[in-house]
Design a protein around this motif. Structure first.
Motif, PDB file in Angstrom:
ATOM      1  N   UNK A 290     -33.207  67.359 -86.144  1.00  0.00           N
ATOM      2  CA  UNK A 290     -31.756  67.093 -87.604  1.00  0.00           C
ATOM      3  C   UNK A 290     -31.321  66.120 -87.383  1.00  0.00           C
ATOM      4  N   UNK A 291     -31.668  65.031 -86.139  1.00  0.00           N
ATOM      5  CA  UNK A 291     -30.914  63.723 -86.310  1.00  0.00           C
ATOM      6  C   UNK A 291     -31.748  62.467 -86.420  1.00  0.00           C
ATOM      7  N   UNK A 292     -33.525  63.306 -86.836  1.00  0.00           N
ATOM      8  CA  UNK A 292     -34.404  62.244 -86.952  1.00  0.00           C
ATOM      9  C   UNK A 292     -34.916  62.198 -88.463  1.00  0.00           C
ATOM     10  N   UNK A 293     -34.030  63.259 -89.153  1.00  0.00           N
ATOM     11  CA  UNK A 293     -35.815  63.863 -90.371  1.00  0.00           C
ATOM     12  C   UNK A 293     -34.402  62.565 -91.841  1.00  0.00           C
ATOM     13  N   UNK A 294     -33.068  62.664 -91.720  1.00  0.00           N
ATOM     14  CA  UNK A 294     -32.408  61.589 -92.563  1.00  0.00           C
ATOM     15  C   UNK A 294     -32.936  60.765 -92.729  1.00  0.00           C
ATOM     16  N   UNK A 295     -33.370  59.662 -91.993  1.00  0.00           N
ATOM     17  CA  UNK A 295     -33.259  58.601 -92.383  1.00  0.00           C
ATOM     18  C   UNK A 295     -35.062  58.156 -92.163  1.00  0.00           C
ATOM     19  N   UNK A 296     -35.862  57.430 -93.226  1.00  0.00           N
ATOM     20  CA  UNK A 296     -36.806  57.240 -93.163  1.00  0.00           C
ATOM     21  C   UNK A 296     -37.786  56.656 -92.043  1.00  0.00           C
ATOM     22  N   UNK A 297     -37.025  55.129 -91.165  1.00  0.00           N
ATOM     23  CA  UNK A 297     -38.216  54.641 -89.869  1.00  0.00           C
ATOM     24  C   UNK A 297     -37.382  56.004 -88.876  1.00  0.00           C
ATOM     25  N   UNK A 298     -36.700  56.715 -88.359  1.00  0.00           N
ATOM     26  CA  UNK A 298     -36.593  58.059 -87.428  1.00  0.00           C
ATOM     27  C   UNK A 298     -37.483  58.681 -87.862  1.00  0.00           C
ATOM     28  N   UNK A 299     -38.016  60.119 -89.329  1.00  0.00           N
ATOM     29  CA  UNK A 299     -38.412  60.194 -89.863  1.00  0.00           C
ATOM     30  C   UNK A 299     -40.428  59.935 -89.054  1.00  0.00           C
ATOM     31  N   UNK A 300     -40.493  58.914 -89.372  1.00  0.00           N
ATOM     32  CA  UNK A 300     -42.009  58.015 -89.155  1.00  0.00           C
ATOM     33  C   UNK A 300     -42.079  58.620 -87.346  1.00  0.00           C
ATOM     34  N   UNK A 301     -41.094  58.190 -86.455  1.00  0.00           N
ATOM     35  CA  UNK A 301     -41.277  57.644 -85.364  1.00  0.00           C
ATOM     36  C   UNK A 301     -41.487  59.702 -84.731  1.00  0.00           C
ATOM     37  N   UNK A 302     -40.774  60.264 -85.965  1.00  0.00           N
ATOM     38  CA  UNK A 302     -40.697  61.440 -85.549  1.00  0.00           C
ATOM     39  C   UNK A 302     -42.183  62.769 -86.088  1.00  0.00           C
ATOM     40  N   UNK A 303     -42.054  62.208 -86.795  1.00  0.00           N
ATOM     41  CA  UNK A 303     -43.982  62.833 -87.176  1.00  0.00           C
ATOM     42  C   UNK A 303     -44.995  62.405 -86.751  1.00  0.00           C
ATOM     43  N   UNK A 304     -45.149  60.665 -86.561  1.00  0.00           N
ATOM     44  CA  UNK A 304     -46.147  60.461 -85.279  1.00  0.00           C
ATOM     45  C   UNK A 304     -46.077  60.633 -83.996  1.00  0.00           C
ATOM     46  N   UNK A 305     -45.072  61.025 -83.781  1.00  0.00           N
ATOM     47  CA  UNK A 305     -44.879  61.867 -82.548  1.00  0.00           C
ATOM     48  C   UNK A 305     -45.789  63.467 -82.477  1.00  0.00           C
ATOM     49  N   UNK A 306     -45.024  63.851 -83.102  1.00  0.00           N
ATOM     50  CA  UNK A 306     -45.259  65.257 -83.179  1.00  0.00           C
ATOM     51  C   UNK A 306     -46.688  65.446 -84.067  1.00  0.00           C
ATOM     52  N   UNK A 307     -47.542  64.785 -84.503  1.00  0.00           N
ATOM     53  CA  UNK A 307     -48.534  64.613 -85.192  1.00  0.00           C
ATOM     54  C   UNK A 307     -49.618  64.100 -83.979  1.00  0.00           C
ATOM     55  N   UNK A 308     -49.550  63.623 -82.724  1.00  0.00           N
ATOM     56  CA  UNK A 308     -50.134  63.331 -81.964  1.00  0.00           C
ATOM     57  C   UNK A 308     -49.803  64.452 -80.729  1.00  0.00           C
ATOM     58  N   UNK A 309     -48.954  64.839 -80.802  1.00  0.00           N
ATOM     59  CA  UNK A 309     -49.192  65.695 -79.757  1.00  0.00           C
ATOM     60  C   UNK A 309     -49.790  67.443 -79.926  1.00  0.00           C
TER      61      UNK A 309
END
Length: 410
Positions: A290-309
């Motif tokens: 909810x806090x990472x999805x609105x912003x592109x920078x935090x979204x990139x970090x979130x999806x990369x951690x998500x993809x890796x894990x």
């Protein structure tokens, strides 16, 4: 690396190309759902049924095909599977309506059901126990590479043409894989014929059953967000298909790194450490969307951690299944693929359930995280059961499972 090792690695990579084709088809649909929904005159949650139809059909057909086609030469079965897969994707791209598209997704799933378990069985047969984790990571690296390249490229193509152009692209990747396998992979002996009942028999072992349930539950949670990735991260991408493609590219690159790293870490540290570490990080990522999805920078970090894990969990689970009872390793891994696809098929259904019952799209990551936690708890119960059997065997308990000394879980 000797010539023999290089030859084996080349064969694994050849099979991974086929997995790349299957993986592209599995993951690209999520990125084009809005386009599909608009063209076929349905809403986005309904269009997500294309994902469910493909994944559930694959899960059901996989053990059936493996039993029926047990005597078919492995290379021939791999190529036939890819041909069926190509027909299914071309048909989907030409479908005049939603129902026809659903039907051709089942055809494409049949092709995947013929290819993936066969490829996994070939890898296990060719790789020795000491290389099993690395070999599996190469094979399933084809799937994670599909998320890094195939899915974002397919999503970008839909932005330039439409979703039908994406399906043609997927079919072309399948054709490339069929040619590569026919040229580079030598004939592989068929395994002994196994009936459907025998193929399903590993489920009667509670250690294997719990590992399969871990796959099913964890990956249903991991793929809820992926089903609705275009909508959840719409604030970060401003609804742009090209921006979404770059986001999926970041997710996929991280998935490749996570998958390839997991193989080596599993061989070194054991599957329990890798499964639990990756799973806990994924839970944190989902809970904070909810806090990472609105912003592109935090979204990139979130999806990369998500993809890796998310992809780092797959190889150690396969490793655990192969080690629990080596005599049925190929069948166990085949069943894990079915369990994975059942989880993926349930993800759109579960996601729609939460959305229909008042969960805002922005907060969909929270119930997803809870489901992943449930999967990790199931996995931990399976690990404890394996360890208990090992202790009984070491103590000379005659009732301990006969195969328990071969368990590679640590």
């Amino acid at each position: 690396m000797g010539k023999t090792d290089k030859g084996l690695t080349l064969r694994f990579i050849t099979l991974a190309i086929g997995m790349f084709a299957i993986g592209t088809d599995s993951f690209v649909v999520a990125g084009i759902l809005p386009s599909v929904a608009k063209d076929l005159d349905v809403d986005v949650p309904t269009s997500a049924e294309l994902i469910t139809a493909y994944a559930l059909s694959y899960a059901i057909l996989s053990p059936v095909v493996a039993a029926v086609a047990a005597r078919v030469p492995r290379r021939l079965l791999l190529i036939i599977g890819l041909v069926v897969f190509i027909v299914g994707n071309i048909g989907t791209g030409l479908a005049p309506g939603f129902e026809a598209a659903l039907g051709f997704r089942v055809v494409a799933a049949l092709g995947g059901a013929m290819f993936t378990p066969t490829a996994a069985g070939v890898v296990v047969a060719l790789a020795g126990p000491e290389r099993r984790g690395t070999a599996l990571s190469i094979l399933f690296g084809g799937l994670s590479a599909a998320t890094a390249l195939g899915s974002p490229i397919g999503t970008a193509i839909s932005g330039f043409t439409d979703w039908r152009g994406t399906m043609v692209f997927v079919a072309a990747v399948g054709l490339l894989a069929a040619v590569a396998i026919s040229v580079a992979l030598p004939s592989v002996p068929s395994p002994p014929a196994v009936t459907l009942k025998q193929r399903l028999s590993p489920v009667t072992d509670p250690r294997i059953a719990l590992a399969l349930l871990l796959v099913l539950v964890a990956y249903s949670g991991l793929f809820i967000l992926y089903t609705y990735v275009s909508q959840i991260f719409a604030p970060a991408t401003d609804g742009s298909g090209r921006a979404l493609a770059w986001l999926l590219f970041a997710w996929g690159i991280a998935a490749v790194v996570g998958n390839m790293t997991a193989g080596r870490l599993t061989d070194k540290l054991g599957n329990r450490v890798v499964i639990n570490t990756a799973g806990v990080i994924a839970v944190v990522v989902f809970a904070t969307t909810p806090w990472t999805s609105p912003h592109l920078a935090t979204a990139v970090v979130a999806v990369m951690l998500w993809g890796a894990c998310g992809w780092a969990m797959l190889v150690p689970i396969q490793h655990r299944l192969a080690g629990v009872n080596p005599e049925v390793a190929q069948m166990s891994i085949s069943l894990s693929s079915s369990a994975n696809y059942v989880g993926v098929s349930l993800a759109p259904v579960i996601g729609r359930f939460f959305l229909d019952h008042g969960v805002d799209m922005r907060y969909l990551g929270m119930p997803s995280a809870a489901i992943v936690v449930a999967g990790l708890l199931i996995g931990e119960a399976g690990y404890l059961l394996i360890k208990r059997g090992m202790r009984r065997a070491q103590a000379g308990d005659g009732d301990a499972p006969a195969d328990v000394r071969a368990v590679t879980a640590r």
